[in-house]
Enzyme design. Sequence first.
Site, PDB file in Angstrom:
ATOM      1  CG  ASP A   1      21.631  18.707  -0.323  1.00  0.00           C
ATOM      2  OD1 ASP A   1      21.347  18.615  -1.690  1.00  0.00           O
ATOM      3  OD2 ASP A   1      22.221  17.965   0.127  1.00  0.00           O
TER       4      ASP A   1
ATOM      5  NE  ARG B   1      28.802  17.635   2.739  1.00  0.00           N
ATOM      6  CZ  ARG B   1      28.131  17.101   1.878  1.00  0.00           C
ATOM      7  NH1 ARG B   1      27.907  16.636   0.923  1.00  0.00           N
ATOM      8  NH2 ARG B   1      26.760  17.581   1.963  1.00  0.00           N
TER       9      ARG B   1
END
Length: 541
Positions: free
Chosen positions: A454, A172
Amino acid sequence: MTDQITMDNGITADEIVINADPVKGQETVLTEGALSLLKTLCKHFAADVPTLLANRKVKQALIDNGQLPDFLPETKSLRENEWKVRGIPNDLQDRRVEITGPVDRKMVINALNANAKVFMADFEDSLAPSWQKIVAGQINLRDAVAGDISYIAAETGKLYTLDDDPAVLICRVRGLHMLEKHVSFAEQAIPASLFDFCIYFYNNYRQLLSKGSGPYFYIPKLESHLEARWWAKVFAFVEERFCLQPGTIKCTCLIETLPAVFEMDEILFELRSNIVALNCGRWDYIFSYIKTLNRYSDRILPDRQSVTMDTPFLSAYSRLLVKTCHKRGALAMGGMAAFIPSKDANENQQNLDKVRQDKQLEARNGHDGTWVAHPGLADTAMEIFNEYIGEDHVNQLHITRDVDAPILAHELLAACDGARTEIGMRRNIRIALQYTEAWINGNGCVPIYGLMEDAATAEIARTSIWQWIKHSQHLSNGVLVTKALFKEMLVQELAQVKEEVGAARFTHGRFTEAAVILEQITTADELVDFITQPGYELLVS
């Protein structure tokens, strides 16, 4: 092509310049060939990114002025026509459980060895992008692809190595809104997404293809099909440059912004040669709901814990993604289970029960797989998707949801019921505070109160409070949420965090700096787009 301009230091203006102290092993991934490709990509594509970001602001201004998001009338025929994406490689057909996490060496090994089909190696929301971590992450992924990655834990001496049959690796990259300040082209910081894509592709595509896999990517934070078109051009350019068959590069796009959910067909169409799936990036999606509709007093979210996937606007989002993907021959990936295993047996069982309920909902909706943040949850998720997918299939592409009524814009924008509580507000402050402190210290993935937090979950925490302040919301105890109340609670919760982490950790940490950032962005009159933007300036190198 413009003529090169030579600067006083002898470097031409269209050269790649690294503005950071060297990291050990840097020369093995930032090779002459890799930097040559990066230079070429920047020359052809970097200048388009500011325009794409400006388009976001234009669209947001329309929404702010009362034009709610909707499906695009100009692409109606595209949505109604029959077409499919190019195809899905064999090793991406079965993605029933994906584990995600940052690209530190131990995590890469453990994730690839977990009971999961795919490891999504993350340079974005779970990584604080210091130069050291970015370069080390590229080295770690290169070694993983080569099959010779190992790690010895300094505290225990334990050796970590890859198993014989590791998960499929997907990288990613960072979103289009992020710059890589340590690398410049034409005296400008380059798009971080181009850096991540280029370095991973160049160092690994041959090895991946030789193993029957390929250069696979997760693309985050898209807001329109025009951004997808930009990525399609990048992919096609690189494939042609390296004499690869069109469609060799494969990507999965996260549908994690509210504008993008109205352009899923269009995103799939623009990337039809390369795309294999869309993913419900639920936490960023909730954050984007708040951010996109921040001027609307009738669309205010309650406590974060109340916004679950059976909430009407999130359920509609999940079902529409499944229906859209399967109609076009693409996989529909479910979202993240942020829980982490607990040493307390009762608490751990409660967490597993919540994960099981969440994953059953996704599997029933027809998703082809799901995300977990910890290897300890992989077995639970795998068991559920095995049950729904069955022995005769490797995914749920056969689930068309054609019997569903059309999902309309008002369902995707529906307000969410639930309480706004003092406990929830204080918890949001502590989570955002601790996460921001960890992030500016270089740690982008942090266990807090039983969840793997996160950037996306921290964004929900701070924007919820901003939204409550802006629209003069009352907590369930009748107290009005104001800037003054937030500042008062911030001081109190800073003291609470000090008690929780201990005086030594607090003193040697950067909690006061984190509190300053949090106060500035939460009390700002205009919503700050991303908490990581002011944090990036303070990030340890």
